[in-house]
Enzyme design. Structure first.
Site, PDB file in Angstrom:
ATOM      1  N   ASN A   9      -6.619  69.954  22.185  1.00 53.74           N
ATOM      2  CA  ASN A   9      -6.103  68.659  21.738  1.00 53.74           C
ATOM      3  C   ASN A   9      -5.183  68.166  22.849  1.00 53.74           C
ATOM      4  O   ASN A   9      -4.097  68.698  23.016  1.00 53.74           O
ATOM      5  CB  ASN A   9      -5.340  68.841  20.416  1.00 53.74           C
ATOM      6  CG  ASN A   9      -4.611  67.573  20.002  1.00 53.74           C
ATOM      7  OD1 ASN A   9      -4.811  66.510  20.581  1.00 53.74           O
ATOM      8  ND2 ASN A   9      -3.742  67.690  19.008  1.00 53.74           N
ATOM      9  N   LYS A  11      -3.684  65.452  23.128  1.00 54.34           N
ATOM     10  CA  LYS A  11      -2.604  64.569  22.642  1.00 54.34           C
ATOM     11  C   LYS A  11      -2.498  63.338  23.545  1.00 54.34           C
ATOM     12  O   LYS A  11      -3.511  62.882  24.060  1.00 54.34           O
ATOM     13  CB  LYS A  11      -1.288  65.350  22.525  1.00 54.34           C
ATOM     14  CG  LYS A  11      -1.458  66.620  21.684  1.00 54.34           C
ATOM     15  CD  LYS A  11      -0.171  67.260  21.273  1.00 54.34           C
ATOM     16  CE  LYS A  11      -0.464  68.514  20.450  1.00 54.34           C
ATOM     17  NZ  LYS A  11       0.744  69.141  19.921  1.00 54.34           N
ATOM     18  N   HIS A  96      -3.526  65.570  11.920  1.00 55.17           N
ATOM     19  CA  HIS A  96      -2.589  66.330  12.757  1.00 55.17           C
ATOM     20  C   HIS A  96      -1.159  66.032  12.308  1.00 55.17           C
ATOM     21  O   HIS A  96      -0.844  64.905  11.924  1.00 55.17           O
ATOM     22  CB  HIS A  96      -2.767  65.953  14.234  1.00 55.17           C
ATOM     23  CG  HIS A  96      -2.049  66.909  15.141  1.00 55.17           C
ATOM     24  ND1 HIS A  96      -0.704  66.822  15.367  1.00 55.17           N
ATOM     25  CD2 HIS A  96      -2.490  67.990  15.822  1.00 55.17           C
ATOM     26  CE1 HIS A  96      -0.338  67.820  16.173  1.00 55.17           C
ATOM     27  NE2 HIS A  96      -1.410  68.539  16.464  1.00 55.17           N
ATOM     28  N   GLU A  98       1.439  65.471  13.865  1.00 59.87           N
ATOM     29  CA  GLU A  98       2.101  64.360  14.579  1.00 59.87           C
ATOM     30  C   GLU A  98       1.671  63.014  13.998  1.00 59.87           C
ATOM     31  O   GLU A  98       2.454  62.061  13.993  1.00 59.87           O
ATOM     32  CB  GLU A  98       1.790  64.466  16.080  1.00 59.87           C
ATOM     33  CG  GLU A  98       2.545  65.648  16.700  1.00 59.87           C
ATOM     34  CD  GLU A  98       1.853  66.323  17.871  1.00 59.87           C
ATOM     35  OE1 GLU A  98       0.948  65.727  18.480  1.00 59.87           O
ATOM     36  OE2 GLU A  98       2.226  67.475  18.175  1.00 59.87           O
ATOM     37  N   GLU A 167      -1.868  74.637  11.435  1.00 56.65           N
ATOM     38  CA  GLU A 167      -0.892  74.450  12.503  1.00 56.65           C
ATOM     39  C   GLU A 167       0.512  74.378  11.910  1.00 56.65           C
ATOM     40  O   GLU A 167       0.942  73.307  11.458  1.00 56.65           O
ATOM     41  CB  GLU A 167      -1.180  73.141  13.251  1.00 56.65           C
ATOM     42  CG  GLU A 167      -2.548  73.104  13.900  1.00 56.65           C
ATOM     43  CD  GLU A 167      -2.558  72.177  15.113  1.00 56.65           C
ATOM     44  OE1 GLU A 167      -2.964  72.655  16.174  1.00 56.65           O
ATOM     45  OE2 GLU A 167      -2.150  71.017  14.995  1.00 56.65           O
ATOM     46  N   GLY A 173       4.225  73.218  20.106  1.00 56.44           N
ATOM     47  CA  GLY A 173       4.939  72.799  21.311  1.00 56.44           C
ATOM     48  C   GLY A 173       6.318  73.414  21.457  1.00 56.44           C
ATOM     49  O   GLY A 173       7.125  72.989  22.280  1.00 56.44           O
ATOM     50  N   SER A 213       1.460  76.722  19.841  1.00 55.14           N
ATOM     51  CA  SER A 213       1.846  77.585  20.959  1.00 55.14           C
ATOM     52  C   SER A 213       0.878  78.749  21.176  1.00 55.14           C
ATOM     53  O   SER A 213       1.283  79.858  21.518  1.00 55.14           O
ATOM     54  CB  SER A 213       3.283  78.096  20.778  1.00 55.14           C
ATOM     55  OG  SER A 213       4.182  77.000  20.697  1.00 55.14           O
TER      56      SER A 213
HETATM   57  P1  13P Z   1       0.723  73.406  21.298  1.00 52.21           P
HETATM   58  O1  13P Z   1      -0.420  74.329  21.641  1.00 52.21           O
HETATM   59  O2  13P Z   1       1.200  72.603  22.465  1.00 52.21           O
HETATM   60  O3  13P Z   1       1.805  74.101  20.544  1.00 52.21           O
HETATM   61  O4  13P Z   1       0.101  72.304  20.282  1.00 52.21           O
HETATM   62  C1  13P Z   1      -0.636  72.727  19.199  1.00 52.21           C
HETATM   63  C2  13P Z   1      -1.259  71.539  18.581  1.00 52.21           C
HETATM   64  O5  13P Z   1      -0.589  70.705  17.996  1.00 52.21           O
HETATM   65  C3  13P Z   1      -2.714  71.391  18.707  1.00 52.21           C
HETATM   66  O6  13P Z   1      -3.196  70.380  17.885  1.00 52.21           O
END
Ligand code: 13P
Length: 251
Positions: A9, A11, A96, A98, A167, A173, A213
């Site tokens: 992803n 982002k 997601h 976010e 997640e 992150g 992560s």
């Molecule tokens: P990270 O791997 O940067 O923690 O992000 C995970 C994520 O949100 C994947 O959709």
């Protein structure tokens, strides 16, 4: 046997040129290698069509990171599931954290988005996960169950087309990965929840990915868990050198 999947992803990272270069780099790194999982990259809308072209002839599947909750019309700035599908993309990340947190996506909206994605032949990668406070106060399973309910109006046939991603928001992150035991507990819980609604057979065939992560160093331990079928990768998907070891964790 359910599918093993490692999905990136990206982002809101990569310009069009950077995205195409990243996809080409990944294609080159995978060429001639025996890969033991499906590999997917979900990119910003602006790159999806070009990345589909860039990875032609490789094992890489392409997806978007979101789609609209309407089919078409006067929704300035939105991108529909049919538009995503028209690029040749096969996947779309939906729900997601976010999107839920910063853009107010609700269960109702997500039910609509999942329906539109399926109607257009896309495979939704549907994300669920608790925030830190919900982990700490022990409500995380109820929260995840509540998020899964956005899907439970689907027919058995449609539900079988989904990929689920767990997640934990506190792990995204942050460098704080859920331990493999913590992740496995939730993956098994999600599978049980699916089994209650759609039966054991559907639950056993549903791929449930871990995200938060995840990197080359922890992927082998996470993927060794019986209910973890791969990863949804943020930061580590932005470089071929950090994404490849996660793919290669499926021996
Ligand atoms: P990270 O791997 O940067 O923690 O992000 C995970 C994520 O949100 C994947 O959709």
């Amino acid at each position: 046997m359910r599918k093993k999947i490692v999905a990136g992803n990206w982002k809101m990272n990569t310009t069009l040129q950077e995205g195409v270069a990243l996809a080409q780099g990944l294609k080159e790194a995978l060429a001639g290698k025996k890969v033991n999982c499906d590999v997917v990259v979900c990119t910003p809308f602006i790159s999806v069509a070009s990345v589909v072209e860039a990875v032609k002839g490789s094992v890489i599947g392409v997806g978007a990171e979101n789609c609209a909750d309407h089919d078409k019309g006067a929704y300035t700035g939105e991108v529909s599931a049919s538009m995503v599908a028209s690029t040749g993309a096969k996947y779309v990340i939906l729900g997601h954290s976010e999107r839920r947190q910063y853009y107010g996506e609700t269960n109702e909206m997500l039910t609509t988005k999942v329906g539109l994605a399926l109607e257009n032949g896309l495979t939704p990668i549907f994300c669920v996960g608790e925030v830190k406070e919900e982990r700490e106060n022990g409500t995380f399973k109820a929260v995840i169950e509540g998020q899964m309910k956005a899907l439970y109006g689907l027919s058995k046939e449609d539900f079988s087309k989904l990929v689920i991603a767990y997640e934990p928001v506190w792990a995204i992150g942050t460098g704080l990965t859920a331990t493999s035991d913590q992740a496995e507990e939730v993956h098994a819980f999600i599978r049980e929840s699916i089994a209650k609604v759609y039966g054991k057979e559907v639950a056993e065939e549903t791929s449930i990915l871990y995200g938060g992560s995840c990197k080359g160093s922890n992927a082998p331990e996470l993927f060794a868990q019986p209910d973890i079928d791969g990863g949804l990768i943020g930061g580590a998907a932005l470089k071929v050198d950090t994404f490849m070891p996660i793919i290669e964790a499926w021996k």
